[in-house]
Enzyme design. Sequence first.
Site, short mmCIF file in Angstrom:
data_model
loop_
_atom_site.label_atom_id
_atom_site.label_comp_id
_atom_site.label_asym_id
_atom_site.label_seq_id
_atom_site.Cartn_x
_atom_site.Cartn_y
_atom_site.Cartn_z
N SER A 139 0.86 -1.20 0.00
CA SER A 139 0.00 0.00 0.00
C SER A 139 0.88 1.24 0.00
O SER A 139 2.02 1.19 0.49
CB SER A 139 -0.86 0.01 1.26
OG SER A 139 -1.50 1.27 1.42
N TYR A 152 -1.42 -0.40 10.42
CA TYR A 152 -1.71 -0.76 9.02
C TYR A 152 -0.53 -0.38 8.13
O TYR A 152 0.00 -1.22 7.38
CB TYR A 152 -3.00 -0.08 8.53
CG TYR A 152 -3.26 -0.41 7.07
CD1 TYR A 152 -3.57 -1.71 6.68
CD2 TYR A 152 -3.17 0.57 6.08
CE1 TYR A 152 -3.77 -2.03 5.35
CE2 TYR A 152 -3.37 0.25 4.74
CZ TYR A 152 -3.68 -1.05 4.38
OH TYR A 152 -3.86 -1.38 3.06
#
Length: 253
Positions: A139, A152
């Site tokens: 990501s 995350y």
Amino acid sequence: MNKVVFITGATSGFGRATARRFAEDGWSLVLSGRRLERLEELQQELQGKVPVHIAALDVRDAAAVQRMVAELPEGFRQVRALINNAGLALAPEPAQKVALQDWHTMIDTNITGLVNVTHAVLPALLETGKGASIVNIGSVAGEWPYPGGHVYGASKAFVKQFSFNLRCDLIATGVRVTDIAPGMAETEFTLVRTKGNQAASDALYGSTTPLTAEDIAEQIFYVASLPDHININRLEIMPSRQAWSPFAIDRDQ
Ligand code: NDP
Ligand code: 8X3
């Protein structure tokens, strides 16, 4: 040649779109995720076109992952592309307000789960050798910090570095490794992150043009279909209408 792609998190978003994209090109599909009904629906949709094997699987369970890979039926064992896509973000709040369990769930899924699947599928990829690929879904959050990114983003930084380190070890095996790092894409991602808040999801993706699951599926397919001698190390992809912000500065009130 029977080309097999093994996709985790095929019940939604990028994973489901990726299954459809590889099916268009005639690959055999191994599709996993926890929601069996969704896997069955996808199998129904695609099995007329290509061979499809489905397995309900929680990537956090190392023993279940090993069992599932060991029990792959004939015709699905010679994996050519592993798409490590299963993952999630939880708790968009600041770190100091997050429940410890949410951090653990992200680590267990995005890090431990990805490692579990890679370890189990690697022997098949090595057997395939030249032209095989591991595509890990990282990501932009693994590269760029933002408020609420805490574990995350850190888990996706792991995905990037693990991908690069795998490359070092696999250099002479023919197995390629790529970290694909998408920015904002409209899937069930925000619904999961906000624990079911559809309004928050609609607000995030509304009034702009996010990436679609199909956009990322196309990139995954591209990376895994390149000629054997090309390895894309990392692909970072944002919507044109997303970019970085200025540094935050805390000032006296
Ligand atoms: P979705 O929520 O739509 O899909 C996530 C998939 O992961 C689902 O198929 C889900 O299946 C699966 N999954 C989650 N936990 C587990 C588990 N423990 N075991 C097995 N499968 C699991 O989101 P996306 O498609 O957007 O997310 C796919 C990947 O892309 C994730 O790794 C995410 O972090 C990453 N990503 C997403 C971005 C975005 O903006 N959407 C941007 C950058 C990266 P099930 O619930 O059935 O198990
Ligand atoms: C998720 C991408 O932009 O929502 O991995 O952090 S973003």
